[in-house]
Design a protein around this motif. Structure first.
Motif, mmCIF file in Angstrom:
data_model
loop_
_atom_site.group_PDB
_atom_site.id
_atom_site.type_symbol
_atom_site.label_atom_id
_atom_site.label_comp_id
_atom_site.label_asym_id
_atom_site.label_seq_id
_atom_site.Cartn_x
_atom_site.Cartn_y
_atom_site.Cartn_z
ATOM 1 N N VAL A 164 -34.335 -39.973 77.268
ATOM 2 C CA VAL A 164 -35.389 -40.354 78.215
ATOM 3 C C VAL A 164 -36.697 -40.528 77.460
ATOM 4 O O VAL A 164 -37.270 -39.562 76.972
ATOM 5 C CB VAL A 164 -35.564 -39.295 79.318
ATOM 6 N N ASP A 218 -43.068 -41.072 75.835
ATOM 7 C CA ASP A 218 -42.989 -41.067 74.376
ATOM 8 C C ASP A 218 -43.655 -42.284 73.767
ATOM 9 O O ASP A 218 -44.040 -42.246 72.596
ATOM 10 C CB ASP A 218 -41.518 -41.064 73.932
ATOM 11 N N ILE A 277 -35.456 -33.362 82.095
ATOM 12 C CA ILE A 277 -35.741 -34.737 81.674
ATOM 13 C C ILE A 277 -36.614 -34.771 80.418
ATOM 14 O O ILE A 277 -36.396 -35.570 79.504
ATOM 15 C CB ILE A 277 -36.428 -35.482 82.857
ATOM 16 N N THR A 278 -37.601 -33.890 80.368
ATOM 17 C CA THR A 278 -38.513 -33.840 79.233
ATOM 18 C C THR A 278 -37.778 -33.484 77.946
ATOM 19 O O THR A 278 -38.110 -33.968 76.874
ATOM 20 C CB THR A 278 -39.630 -32.812 79.505
ATOM 21 N N ARG A 279 -36.775 -32.653 78.067
ATOM 22 C CA ARG A 279 -36.002 -32.238 76.889
ATOM 23 C C ARG A 279 -34.994 -33.285 76.440
ATOM 24 O O ARG A 279 -34.589 -33.299 75.278
ATOM 25 C CB ARG A 279 -35.225 -30.953 77.204
ATOM 26 N N ALA A 280 -34.559 -34.143 77.352
ATOM 27 C CA ALA A 280 -33.528 -35.128 77.008
ATOM 28 C C ALA A 280 -34.096 -36.213 76.099
ATOM 29 O O ALA A 280 -35.031 -36.907 76.478
ATOM 30 C CB ALA A 280 -32.964 -35.756 78.279
ATOM 31 N N PRO A 281 -33.520 -36.358 74.913
ATOM 32 C CA PRO A 281 -34.060 -37.331 73.963
ATOM 33 C C PRO A 281 -33.848 -38.785 74.390
ATOM 34 O O PRO A 281 -34.592 -39.662 73.976
ATOM 35 C CB PRO A 281 -33.303 -37.028 72.670
ATOM 36 N N GLU A 287 -38.045 -32.205 86.025
ATOM 37 C CA GLU A 287 -38.900 -32.665 84.928
ATOM 38 C C GLU A 287 -38.646 -31.884 83.636
ATOM 39 O O GLU A 287 -38.742 -32.424 82.546
ATOM 40 C CB GLU A 287 -40.379 -32.556 85.323
ATOM 41 N N PRO A 340 -44.735 -37.453 83.643
ATOM 42 C CA PRO A 340 -44.381 -36.179 83.005
ATOM 43 C C PRO A 340 -43.951 -36.357 81.559
ATOM 44 O O PRO A 340 -44.073 -35.442 80.756
ATOM 45 C CB PRO A 340 -43.222 -35.670 83.859
ATOM 46 N N LYS A 341 -43.435 -37.529 81.252
ATOM 47 C CA LYS A 341 -43.048 -37.813 79.870
ATOM 48 C C LYS A 341 -43.320 -39.266 79.572
ATOM 49 O O LYS A 341 -42.998 -40.127 80.372
ATOM 50 C CB LYS A 341 -41.557 -37.503 79.648
#
Lengths: 150, 150
Positions: B95, A148, B89-93, B86, A145-146
DNA sequence: GGTGAAACGTAGGCCGT
DNA sequence: ACGGCCTACGTTTCACC
């Protein structure tokens, strides 16, 4: 000394996202002239803040159809057995990452191969033949899902 | 269709290692003229084989002093609770990666923060407050003998 | 940090294979 | 369909302010 100020920070953020942006466009984005910007980037490269640049490739389109994380525990915990294990792992092209972690096992590996068959091959022919290895647990990646770093 | 031949393969290998190489130097390395090389690179970008380019930054020099992998298990296994997890989690920098894995837990996360204190903060303030989460196990990275993605 | 100019690289039309 | 050549244009790079 390389103290990263606000502008350096912006430069790094832009380059982390668009590694091939032209220096001119980068300069404009961070509000600097081309030469001043270039000087900063050169300094960041020389001081090691910027380690390098890479193209990010699509795994599927480059034949990577199977990704897994694998925890590996060693039976012997001597420095020599660790180094021997790391030597083999470093050479193996399927192993993209090898992390030394805390917990009940020593290592966490990221494996990238074409398919399950290739993974089975790696599992038995590489991991299975290492005398130091006493525990192997595979976690197959079903999706990310993520990511980076990709 | 974009079938990757031998030359494309070499181009990709070079760009994966040196993302900011000039097209001229790249052309020379793979034994092509600049225009032919540029066309191939453009095609690889357009077809999605090359997803983009990034600068690789030194974690230590950019204030990342603590890296951990964390497995997360959800109590409820519905699609909604997964999506809710998700989303946060996707927003948390902190992670950098979130993988959906097979095994006794659902997720494997890679966390990058400044130090242990920041990790504790993330652990309690983010992970600890998610109602779906039923199991958290942290594996602190002590070193990475190999990391092709970094 | 900015300016300007020379050196260099890119991008695309065109033609040959 | 793909590679090489040529050229106008844009970008990088560097001495100088």
């Amino acid at each position: 000394m390389s103290n990263i100020d606000y502008i350096d920070d912006r430069i790094l953020r832009v380059l982390a996202a668009e590694g091939r942006i032209s220096n001119l466009a980068l300069a404009e984005r961070v509000g600097l002239s081309a030469s001043a910007c270039l000087r900063r980037v050169a300094a960041l490269e020389k001081s090691g803040v910027i380690r390098g640049y890479r193209a990010v490739l699509s795994p599927e389109k480059t034949g990577i159809g199977f990704v897994a994380y694998v925890t590996v525990g060693l039976g012997v915990h001597t420095k020599e057995s660790q180094l021997a294990f790391e030597r083999v792992i470093t050479r193996a092209p399927e192993v993209k990452e090898c992390h030394n972690i805390t917990g009940n096992v020593e290592y966490l590996l990221r494996i990238e191969v074409t398919d399950l068959a290739a993974y089975k091959e790696f599992h038995t022919e590489v991991l299975g033949t290492l005398p130091q290895v006493s525990a192997i647990t595979s976690y197959v990646v079903m999706g990310s899902p993520k990511d980076d770093r990709a």
